[in-house]
Motif scaffolding. Structure first.
Motif, mmCIF file in Angstrom:
data_model
loop_
_atom_site.group_PDB
_atom_site.id
_atom_site.type_symbol
_atom_site.label_atom_id
_atom_site.label_comp_id
_atom_site.label_asym_id
_atom_site.label_seq_id
_atom_site.Cartn_x
_atom_site.Cartn_y
_atom_site.Cartn_z
ATOM 1 N N ALA A 239 0.859 -1.182 0.000
ATOM 2 C CA ALA A 239 0.000 0.000 0.000
ATOM 3 C C ALA A 239 0.898 1.234 0.000
ATOM 4 C CB ALA A 239 -0.905 -0.003 1.232
ATOM 5 N N ASP A 240 0.522 2.231 -0.758
ATOM 6 C CA ASP A 240 1.339 3.444 -0.817
ATOM 7 C C ASP A 240 1.276 4.219 0.491
ATOM 8 O OD1 ASP A 240 2.112 3.528 -3.796
ATOM 9 O OD2 ASP A 240 -0.056 3.206 -3.833
ATOM 10 N N PHE A 241 0.097 4.220 1.108
ATOM 11 C CA PHE A 241 -0.122 4.962 2.340
ATOM 12 C C PHE A 241 -0.972 4.120 3.284
ATOM 13 C CE2 PHE A 241 -0.553 7.688 -1.412
ATOM 14 C CZ PHE A 241 0.614 8.437 -1.332
ATOM 15 N N ILE A 242 -0.717 4.270 4.581
ATOM 16 C CA ILE A 242 -1.571 3.669 5.601
ATOM 17 C C ILE A 242 -2.003 4.783 6.545
ATOM 18 C CG2 ILE A 242 -1.709 2.070 7.536
ATOM 19 C CD1 ILE A 242 0.344 0.303 6.132
ATOM 20 N N THR A 243 -3.314 4.922 6.716
ATOM 21 C CA THR A 243 -3.857 5.897 7.645
ATOM 22 C C THR A 243 -4.135 5.189 8.966
ATOM 23 O OG1 THR A 243 -4.813 7.215 5.870
ATOM 24 C CG2 THR A 243 -5.729 7.526 8.057
ATOM 25 N N THR A 244 -3.610 5.754 10.061
ATOM 26 C CA THR A 244 -3.626 5.043 11.328
ATOM 27 C C THR A 244 -3.796 5.988 12.510
ATOM 28 O OG1 THR A 244 -2.346 3.510 12.739
ATOM 29 C CG2 THR A 244 -1.098 5.139 11.471
ATOM 30 N N ASN A 245 -4.367 5.437 13.589
ATOM 31 C CA ASN A 245 -4.394 6.129 14.873
ATOM 32 C C ASN A 245 -3.159 5.821 15.701
ATOM 33 O OD1 ASN A 245 -6.981 7.223 14.402
ATOM 34 N ND2 ASN A 245 -7.981 5.395 15.216
ATOM 35 N N GLU A 246 -2.296 4.953 15.161
ATOM 36 C CA GLU A 246 -1.079 4.527 15.866
ATOM 37 C C GLU A 246 0.152 4.817 15.001
ATOM 38 O OE1 GLU A 246 -1.230 3.547 18.880
ATOM 39 O OE2 GLU A 246 -3.301 2.909 19.177
ATOM 40 N N PRO A 247 0.415 6.088 14.722
ATOM 41 C CA PRO A 247 1.507 6.399 13.792
ATOM 42 C C PRO A 247 2.887 5.952 14.253
ATOM 43 C CG PRO A 247 0.671 8.394 14.839
ATOM 44 C CD PRO A 247 -0.277 7.306 15.187
ATOM 45 N N GLU A 248 3.140 5.999 15.541
ATOM 46 C CA GLU A 248 4.467 5.592 15.998
ATOM 47 C C GLU A 248 4.686 4.094 15.810
ATOM 48 O OE1 GLU A 248 5.035 7.200 19.932
ATOM 49 O OE2 GLU A 248 5.797 9.073 19.085
ATOM 50 N N LEU A 249 3.644 3.301 16.032
ATOM 51 C CA LEU A 249 3.738 1.860 15.775
ATOM 52 C C LEU A 249 4.010 1.603 14.304
ATOM 53 C CD1 LEU A 249 3.436 -1.137 16.491
ATOM 54 C CD2 LEU A 249 0.937 -0.858 16.330
ATOM 55 N N LEU A 250 3.277 2.283 13.433
ATOM 56 C CA LEU A 250 3.491 2.113 11.995
ATOM 57 C C LEU A 250 4.896 2.541 11.605
ATOM 58 C CD1 LEU A 250 2.738 1.601 9.070
ATOM 59 C CD2 LEU A 250 1.529 3.788 9.046
ATOM 60 N N LEU A 251 5.353 3.657 12.115
ATOM 61 C CA LEU A 251 6.686 4.143 11.755
ATOM 62 C C LEU A 251 7.769 3.173 12.217
ATOM 63 C CD1 LEU A 251 6.099 7.909 12.525
ATOM 64 C CD2 LEU A 251 6.610 6.944 10.265
ATOM 65 N N ASP A 252 7.575 2.546 13.371
ATOM 66 C CA ASP A 252 8.532 1.540 13.832
ATOM 67 C C ASP A 252 8.552 0.337 12.901
ATOM 68 O OD1 ASP A 252 9.327 3.051 16.009
ATOM 69 O OD2 ASP A 252 7.996 2.044 17.434
ATOM 70 N N LEU A 253 7.370 -0.107 12.457
ATOM 71 C CA LEU A 253 7.304 -1.246 11.543
ATOM 72 C C LEU A 253 7.939 -0.896 10.196
ATOM 73 C CD1 LEU A 253 3.659 -2.481 12.266
ATOM 74 C CD2 LEU A 253 5.789 -3.680 12.842
ATOM 75 N N LEU A 254 7.753 0.326 9.756
ATOM 76 C CA LEU A 254 8.356 0.735 8.491
ATOM 77 C C LEU A 254 9.881 0.784 8.587
ATOM 78 C CD1 LEU A 254 5.845 3.533 7.431
ATOM 79 C CD2 LEU A 254 6.151 1.304 6.344
ATOM 80 N N LYS A 255 10.391 1.182 9.727
ATOM 81 C CA LYS A 255 11.845 1.162 9.922
ATOM 82 C C LYS A 255 12.379 -0.265 9.846
ATOM 83 C CE LYS A 255 12.097 5.277 12.870
ATOM 84 N NZ LYS A 255 12.338 5.758 14.266
ATOM 85 N N ASP A 256 11.648 -1.196 10.473
ATOM 86 C CA ASP A 256 12.073 -2.597 10.459
ATOM 87 C C ASP A 256 11.999 -3.201 9.067
ATOM 88 O OD1 ASP A 256 12.447 -2.425 13.167
ATOM 89 O OD2 ASP A 256 10.520 -3.333 13.689
#
Length: 258
Positions: A239-256
């Motif tokens: 997905a090009d973008f994910i809209t979330t209420n948990e941005p820090e969790l998503l950003l951590d997963l993207l780093k991994d």
């Protein structure tokens, strides 16, 4: 011959990372980053917190007041029970959000967002009560964005196809995505949308739509994704973008994932 082959391989190594970079999923804070101390949905604080967290974008919701002014709020009513479409601008903007801030005007919100470049503002135009008001909100939002010279910093989303196609007509170079989930990627392409922005359940049910959208040159956003396994699913499905209420969790997963 060996030299030519080596050159071709090296060129491939250069190209592949570029392709992957274009496919990297980006984080969009849903109504800003509000699940943190002192913040609230669609507040100026939530906008700043989304930027501070490192989000690519921050989504916000726009309504038209009874006297034709633009305000930022998710629900059709304020917390103190005012129906925004039936209440004048001055009264609406005195109503409080959960963190004590007053409901911001769109102009105030855009001014704050303009200082947070390069973060993108994802403007959701809420469906109004009549076709005339749906056209009016599209016209007024586009006019304000143009007047503030923010065309390159905003993208538009809408559940109403009337609103969406009006945005496309008014701002043919803008990025406009559709939210409702009832149209195929091919139908959206035909209507002139640049992307789809569907609920995670829709995109899991139609698991070929991400690929089809990309083949048609459309972007794919998915909402509202908050669980780690769901976030990872859409990262893996590009997905090009994910809209979330948990941005820090998503950003951590993207780093991994890098």
């Amino acid at each position: 011959m060996k030299l030519k082959l080596l050159t071709f391989v090296l060129m491939g190594l250069v190209v592949v990372p570029g392709i992957r970079a274009e496919q990297t999923t980006k984080a969009v804070a849903h109504r800003g980053y509000w699940k943190c101390e002192g913040s609230a949905e669609n507040s100026l604080t939530s906008l700043q917190r989304a930027y501070d967290a490192g989000c690519w974008g921050s989504e916000l919701d726009i309504w038209l007041t009874a006297d034709g002014k633009l305000v930022v709020n998710h629900d059709p009513k304020t917390l103190d029970g005012l129906v925004i479409e039936k209440t004048d601008f001055e009264t609406v903007t005195k109503s409080k959000l959960k963190n004590g801030e007053t409901i911001p005007s769109l102009e105030t919100y855009l001014k704050a967002g303009k200082e947070l470049k390069p973060m993108i503002l994802v403007l959701e135009l809420k469906t109004q009560s009549t076709p005339e008001r749906n056209r009016e909100i599209a016209q007024k939002v586009v006019a304000m964005v143009k007047a503030m010279e923010m065309e390159e910093q905003v993208e538009y989303i809408a559940f109403s196809n009337l609103v969406g196609t009006e945005l496309i007509r008014l701002a043919p170079n803008a990025k406009v995505a559709y939210l409702e989930g009832d149209k195929t990627p091919a139908q959206l392409k035909e209507l002139g949308y640049t992307g789809l922005d569907y609920h995670l359940g829709v995109l899991k049910e139609h698991d070929n739509w991400i690929r089809e959208a990309h083949e048609l040159g459309l972007t794919v956003n998915v909402w509202t994704v908050n669980k780690a396994d769901d976030l990872q699913y859409f990262i893996d499905h590009k997905a090009d973008f994910i809209t979330t209420n948990e941005p820090e969790l998503l950003l951590d997963l993207l780093k991994d994932a890098k």
